[in-house]
Scaffold this motif. Structure first.
Motif, PDB file in Angstrom:
ATOM      1  N   TYR A 245       0.838  -1.193   0.000  1.00 25.72           N
ATOM      2  CA  TYR A 245       0.000   0.000   0.000  1.00 25.72           C
ATOM      3  C   TYR A 245       0.874   1.245   0.000  1.00 25.72           C
ATOM      4  CZ  TYR A 245      -3.462  -3.474   1.240  1.00 25.72           C
ATOM      5  OH  TYR A 245      -4.264  -4.589   1.226  1.00 25.72           O
ATOM      6  N   GLN A 246       0.336   2.335  -0.552  1.00 25.87           N
ATOM      7  CA  GLN A 246       1.020   3.613  -0.525  1.00 25.87           C
ATOM      8  C   GLN A 246      -0.021   4.716  -0.646  1.00 25.87           C
ATOM      9  OE1 GLN A 246       3.041   3.316  -4.738  1.00 25.87           O
ATOM     10  NE2 GLN A 246       2.796   5.489  -4.274  1.00 25.87           N
ATOM     11  N   GLU A 247       0.389   5.914  -0.268  1.00 27.30           N
ATOM     12  CA  GLU A 247      -0.479   7.070  -0.444  1.00 27.30           C
ATOM     13  C   GLU A 247      -0.438   7.496  -1.898  1.00 27.30           C
ATOM     14  OE1 GLU A 247      -0.922  11.702   1.057  1.00 27.30           O
ATOM     15  OE2 GLU A 247       0.293  10.306   2.231  1.00 27.30           O
ATOM     16  N   HIS A 248      -1.612   7.702  -2.495  1.00 25.28           N
ATOM     17  CA  HIS A 248      -1.707   8.118  -3.890  1.00 25.28           C
ATOM     18  C   HIS A 248      -2.254   9.532  -3.981  1.00 25.28           C
ATOM     19  CE1 HIS A 248      -1.006   4.097  -5.692  1.00 25.28           C
ATOM     20  NE2 HIS A 248      -1.651   3.637  -4.649  1.00 25.28           N
ATOM     21  N   ASP A 249      -1.535  10.383  -4.680  1.00 20.74           N
ATOM     22  CA  ASP A 249      -2.028  11.719  -5.043  1.00 20.74           C
ATOM     23  C   ASP A 249      -2.544  12.504  -3.842  1.00 20.74           C
ATOM     24  OD1 ASP A 249      -1.549  11.072  -7.776  1.00 20.74           O
ATOM     25  OD2 ASP A 249      -3.456   9.987  -7.833  1.00 20.74           O
ATOM     26  N   GLY A 250      -1.845  12.388  -2.722  1.00 19.22           N
ATOM     27  CA  GLY A 250      -2.218  13.168  -1.554  1.00 19.22           C
ATOM     28  C   GLY A 250      -3.470  12.699  -0.836  1.00 19.22           C
ATOM     29  N   ASP A 251      -3.974  11.509  -1.180  1.00 20.96           N
ATOM     30  CA  ASP A 251      -5.192  10.995  -0.544  1.00 20.96           C
ATOM     31  C   ASP A 251      -4.820  10.235   0.725  1.00 20.96           C
ATOM     32  OD1 ASP A 251      -7.663  10.008   0.138  1.00 20.96           O
ATOM     33  OD2 ASP A 251      -7.949   8.828  -1.698  1.00 20.96           O
ATOM     34  N   ILE A 286      -7.331 -24.829   4.175  1.00 18.26           N
ATOM     35  CA  ILE A 286      -6.113 -24.184   3.701  1.00 18.26           C
ATOM     36  C   ILE A 286      -5.939 -22.872   4.459  1.00 18.26           C
ATOM     37  CG2 ILE A 286      -4.971 -23.087   1.736  1.00 18.26           C
ATOM     38  CD1 ILE A 286      -5.038 -26.055   1.405  1.00 18.26           C
ATOM     39  N   ASP A 287      -4.798 -22.696   5.096  1.00 18.32           N
ATOM     40  CA  ASP A 287      -4.506 -21.454   5.789  1.00 18.32           C
ATOM     41  C   ASP A 287      -3.860 -20.453   4.833  1.00 18.32           C
ATOM     42  OD1 ASP A 287      -5.559 -22.117   8.246  1.00 18.32           O
ATOM     43  OD2 ASP A 287      -3.669 -22.911   9.028  1.00 18.32           O
ATOM     44  N   ILE A 288      -3.741 -19.214   5.298  1.00 14.10           N
ATOM     45  CA  ILE A 288      -3.113 -18.159   4.500  1.00 14.10           C
ATOM     46  C   ILE A 288      -1.744 -17.835   5.056  1.00 14.10           C
ATOM     47  CG2 ILE A 288      -3.213 -15.697   3.933  1.00 14.10           C
ATOM     48  CD1 ILE A 288      -6.204 -15.988   3.623  1.00 14.10           C
ATOM     49  N   SER A 289      -0.776 -17.762   4.162  1.00  8.62           N
ATOM     50  CA  SER A 289       0.535 -17.213   4.473  1.00  8.62           C
ATOM     51  C   SER A 289       0.604 -15.842   3.807  1.00  8.62           C
ATOM     52  CB  SER A 289       1.649 -18.127   3.960  1.00  8.62           C
ATOM     53  OG  SER A 289       2.908 -17.528   4.144  1.00  8.62           O
ATOM     54  N   PHE A 290       0.428 -14.786   4.593  1.00  6.52           N
ATOM     55  CA  PHE A 290       0.479 -13.432   4.039  1.00  6.52           C
ATOM     56  C   PHE A 290       1.942 -13.030   4.017  1.00  6.52           C
ATOM     57  CE2 PHE A 290      -3.160 -10.457   3.282  1.00  6.52           C
ATOM     58  CZ  PHE A 290      -2.463  -9.604   2.460  1.00  6.52           C
ATOM     59  N   ASP A 291       2.688 -13.651   3.086  1.00  6.78           N
ATOM     60  CA  ASP A 291       4.145 -13.617   3.200  1.00  6.78           C
ATOM     61  C   ASP A 291       4.820 -12.468   2.456  1.00  6.78           C
ATOM     62  OD1 ASP A 291       4.115 -14.806   0.587  1.00  6.78           O
ATOM     63  OD2 ASP A 291       4.094 -16.796   1.504  1.00  6.78           O
ATOM     64  N   GLU A 292       4.037 -11.492   2.006  1.00  3.98           N
ATOM     65  CA  GLU A 292       4.577 -10.183   1.632  1.00  3.98           C
ATOM     66  C   GLU A 292       3.512  -9.140   1.941  1.00  3.98           C
ATOM     67  OE1 GLU A 292       6.534  -9.439  -2.097  1.00  3.98           O
ATOM     68  OE2 GLU A 292       7.264 -11.519  -2.244  1.00  3.98           O
ATOM     69  N   TRP A 293       3.849  -8.217   2.834  1.00  2.00           N
ATOM     70  CA  TRP A 293       2.951  -7.095   3.108  1.00  2.00           C
ATOM     71  C   TRP A 293       3.769  -5.926   3.620  1.00  2.00           C
ATOM     72  CZ3 TRP A 293       2.308  -4.797   7.943  1.00  2.00           C
ATOM     73  CH2 TRP A 293       2.832  -5.504   9.033  1.00  2.00           C
ATOM     74  N   ASN A 294       3.365  -4.734   3.247  1.00  5.04           N
ATOM     75  CA  ASN A 294       4.072  -3.538   3.729  1.00  5.04           C
ATOM     76  C   ASN A 294       3.505  -2.314   3.031  1.00  5.04           C
ATOM     77  OD1 ASN A 294       5.890  -1.913   5.099  1.00  5.04           O
ATOM     78  ND2 ASN A 294       7.719  -2.986   4.399  1.00  5.04           N
ATOM     79  N   VAL A 295       4.041  -1.162   3.389  1.00  4.40           N
ATOM     80  CA  VAL A 295       3.911   0.066   2.617  1.00  4.40           C
ATOM     81  C   VAL A 295       5.088   0.110   1.645  1.00  4.40           C
ATOM     82  CG1 VAL A 295       4.031   2.587   2.734  1.00  4.40           C
ATOM     83  CG2 VAL A 295       2.689   1.307   4.431  1.00  4.40           C
ATOM     84  N   TRP A 296       4.790   0.362   0.392  1.00  2.00           N
ATOM     85  CA  TRP A 296       5.841   0.400  -0.630  1.00  2.00           C
ATOM     86  C   TRP A 296       5.464   1.452  -1.668  1.00  2.00           C
ATOM     87  CZ3 TRP A 296       6.951  -4.169  -4.562  1.00  2.00           C
ATOM     88  CH2 TRP A 296       8.037  -3.809  -5.383  1.00  2.00           C
ATOM     89  N   TYR A 297       6.349   2.416  -1.876  1.00  2.00           N
ATOM     90  CA  TYR A 297       6.100   3.464  -2.855  1.00  2.00           C
ATOM     91  C   TYR A 297       6.571   2.980  -4.225  1.00  2.00           C
ATOM     92  CZ  TYR A 297       4.320   6.303   0.808  1.00  2.00           C
ATOM     93  OH  TYR A 297       3.505   6.771   1.823  1.00  2.00           O
ATOM     94  N   LEU A 298       5.807   2.036  -4.752  1.00  2.87           N
ATOM     95  CA  LEU A 298       6.155   1.343  -5.984  1.00  2.87           C
ATOM     96  C   LEU A 298       6.191   2.296  -7.176  1.00  2.87           C
ATOM     97  CD1 LEU A 298       6.666  -1.215  -7.638  1.00  2.87           C
ATOM     98  CD2 LEU A 298       4.193  -1.616  -7.655  1.00  2.87           C
ATOM     99  N   LYS A 299       5.214   3.186  -7.237  1.00  4.86           N
ATOM    100  CA  LYS A 299       5.162   4.113  -8.366  1.00  4.86           C
ATOM    101  C   LYS A 299       6.440   4.940  -8.446  1.00  4.86           C
ATOM    102  CE  LYS A 299       2.477   8.003 -10.180  1.00  4.86           C
ATOM    103  NZ  LYS A 299       1.342   8.928  -9.930  1.00  4.86           N
ATOM    104  N   GLU A 300       6.882   5.449  -7.293  1.00  2.95           N
ATOM    105  CA  GLU A 300       8.098   6.244  -7.261  1.00  2.95           C
ATOM    106  C   GLU A 300       9.321   5.415  -7.644  1.00  2.95           C
ATOM    107  OE1 GLU A 300       5.029   8.377  -5.069  1.00  2.95           O
ATOM    108  OE2 GLU A 300       5.651   6.283  -5.211  1.00  2.95           O
ATOM    109  N   HIS A 301       9.340   4.156  -7.203  1.00  2.00           N
ATOM    110  CA  HIS A 301      10.434   3.255  -7.579  1.00  2.00           C
ATOM    111  C   HIS A 301      10.475   3.055  -9.089  1.00  2.00           C
ATOM    112  CE1 HIS A 301      12.619  -0.467  -8.252  1.00  2.00           C
ATOM    113  NE2 HIS A 301      11.509  -1.052  -8.638  1.00  2.00           N
ATOM    114  N   GLN A 302       9.308   2.832  -9.692  1.00  2.00           N
ATOM    115  CA  GLN A 302       9.259   2.570 -11.127  1.00  2.00           C
ATOM    116  C   GLN A 302       9.697   3.787 -11.938  1.00  2.00           C
ATOM    117  OE1 GLN A 302       5.138   1.351 -11.210  1.00  2.00           O
ATOM    118  NE2 GLN A 302       5.668  -0.826 -11.260  1.00  2.00           N
ATOM    119  N   GLU A 303       9.480   4.982 -11.398  1.00  2.00           N
ATOM    120  CA  GLU A 303       9.833   6.206 -12.114  1.00  2.00           C
ATOM    121  C   GLU A 303      11.251   6.685 -11.815  1.00  2.00           C
ATOM    122  OE1 GLU A 303       6.795   8.852 -10.794  1.00  2.00           O
ATOM    123  OE2 GLU A 303       5.249   8.005 -12.123  1.00  2.00           O
ATOM    124  N   SER A 304      11.930   6.047 -10.871  1.00  2.00           N
ATOM    125  CA  SER A 304      13.207   6.572 -10.376  1.00  2.00           C
ATOM    126  C   SER A 304      14.392   6.277 -11.281  1.00  2.00           C
ATOM    127  CB  SER A 304      13.505   5.988  -8.992  1.00  2.00           C
ATOM    128  OG  SER A 304      13.810   4.598  -9.101  1.00  2.00           O
TER     129      SER A 304
END
Length: 499
Positions: A245-251, A286-304
């Protein structure tokens, strides 16, 4: 001031607190391994080259299970490259992150690091570009005591005792076109089922994780899980979930309500898995392994442009610097995972050091805590016994991305020695006065009350100012006649321990 009321009924037990909920993730990506956990020239390094300042922070963080070695990295990984004499290990290209891998840290070294931190290994196998036999070979090398070619090779390499890895991931994000060797759900389900069945022929007690969707926004979400599990249901124990998850467009309001989406994600995957189980008339869940979760500014990474045409060793990649608002969201996501402990029995904060991580390091220099470190470490330390489902009466607000969201969210844990309540105030400007009925807990005193908040919700900890943001005691917490009263600042995360 907003007002909320919460009732905690000791009988409203969701499930035991799962220690694996407090897992993390180390991938051969960026500086997570090299100059993160491993830097032989660092003043704090031990004889194996591991930074002991980082080890101390990992212990404080309270990570229990570490997923390794990826992530996208695993889909091009040849595990044999990373064992044996270091001087003979080949340098390989990692296509996932367009970098060079020296293989100076591999399974045997990582197991030594895990022993320092007291964490359990969760190992991923490459089913994308390799197959069943390499997975079985890795299992033999890692777990067989002795007397076979690969177990004896491990012993000859200086590791006499088996690693005894219990949890294994069958690949990573196989639904994603960014993944080397990605597949359709039908193709992956067949490969995963065959690989799982073969691995359980070697050890029927392994816990195997099949790849679910890479996110709830994937076009195949839901249908992917159904198709894969129709093939693999009888052979696996977990299906994975990944969410960033990340903050988008100041929201900011929508961002603070990210846990609403995580809850929806879990609901959908549980319903899909149970649907397949019912079709198969299976008694297994079947149980869930939520084995990747976090805040990640992916958009900024892709544009960097940080991933470029150069082939570099351990480049700086994905080094998000987290704010107070980010930490509040991370704390709330962890609360959601606790609330779903009936089915989410393993989780991994992605990642651990430098790469979208709670811990940062500087080569040759210090290691420090990001803002997101604190809600994780405090929750890991305080949560014990059983998870209690709260009844929450609080105002709701409307968000653009996630619809209606309660302004105050909470979860509690209880055992005979200590109970704990974890809370967030998602309101952007107003304090919330919260009364919590804890009479069923038999508590007589507030042992600890800490809040993470700041007048600047975008305040961060940096190399230059490593303690700009820290949790502080909340003096408003008061317990009287079985009712806890506390004031929550706007955009805040809070933990209260009762005895």
């Amino acid at each position: 001031m907003l007002r909320a009321h919460i009732v905690l009924d000791r009988q409203a037990v969701i499930a035991p607190v799962r220690r694996r909920t407090f897992g993390s993730f180390v991938e051969h990506l960026g500086r997570c391994v090299y100059t993160g956990i491993y830097e032989p020239e660092h003043p704090s390094a031990n004889e194996d080259g591991f930074r002991m300042d980082v080890v101390e922070l990992v212990r404080e963080l309270g990570s229990t299970t570490i997923r390794y070695p990826g992530g996208n990295f695993v889909s091009g990984f040849r595990w044999e490259d990373s064992v044996g004499p270091r001087e003979q290990r080949p340098v390989r290209r990692d296509l996932a992150w367009h970098s060079l891998e020296s293989n100076q840290v591999g399974l045997d070294e990582f197991a030594k690091w895990l022993a320092l931190t007291g964490s359990e290994l969760m190992l991923a196998v490459n089913v994308a570009t390799r197959g069943i036999l390499p997975a079985l070979d890795l299992l033999e090398y890692a777990n067989h005591p002795s007397g076979t070619a690969l177990s004896d090779l491990r012993i000859a390499n200086g590791t006499p005792a088996p690693h005894n890895v219990r949890m294994w991931c069958l690949g990573n994000e196989m639904d994603g076109p960014w993944q080397t060797g990605f597949m359709t759900a039908d193709d992956y389900g067949k490969v995963a089922a065959r690989t799982a069945a073969a691995m359980k022929m070697a050890d029927k007690d392994l816990e195997l994780v099949v790849c679910g969707s890479s996110g709830s926004g994937m076009p195949t979400f839901g249908d992917w899980e159904r198709t894969v599990l129709e093939h693999a249901y009888d052979h696996v124990d977990y299906v994975s979930c990944h969410a960033y998850y990340q903050e988008h467009d100041g929201d900011l309001a929508s961002f603070l309500a990210s846990a609403v989406d995580m809850d929806y994600f879990i609901d959908t995957v549980v319903a899909t898995a149970d649907h397949v189980g019912h079709k198969k008339r299976s008694k297994k869940k079947i149980d869930i392994s939520f084995d990747e979760w976090n805040v990640w500014y992916l958009k900024e990474h892709q544009e960097s442009g940080e991933v470029n045409e150069e082939w570099r060793h351990a480049p700086r990649q994905l080094e998000d610097v987290y704010s107070v608002a980010d930490a509040v969201v991370v704390g709330n996501l962890l609360m959601t995972l606790l609330k779903r402990s009936d089915r989410v029995t393993s989780a991994s904060l992605a990642q651990l050091v430098n790469v979208i991580a709670p811990i940062m390091t500087e080569p040759g220099g210090p290691a420090w805590r990001q803002t997101t470190f604190f809600p994780f470490s405090i929750t890991s330390r305080l949560a014990a016994g059983e998870v209690i489902r709260p009844t929450i009466e609080a105002p709701a607000s409307s968000t653009d991305r996630h619809g209606e969201a309660s302004v105050v969210d909470a979860v509690a844990t209880f055992d005979e020695d200590r109970s704990a309540v974890f809370l967030v105030n998602r309101d952007l400007t107003q304090e919330a006065q919260v009364t919590i009925d804890v009479r069923g807990f038999g508590a007589s005193r507030v042992m600890e009350a800490v809040t993470l908040a700041d007048s600047d919700v975008y305040a961060k900890n940096t190399l230059a100012d490593q303690r700009r943001v820290i949790p502080r005691a909340n003096p408003s917490a008061a317990l009287s006649d079985g009712v806890l009263t506390i004031i929550l600042p706007p955009v805040s995360w809070t933990a209260v321990a009762l005895g």
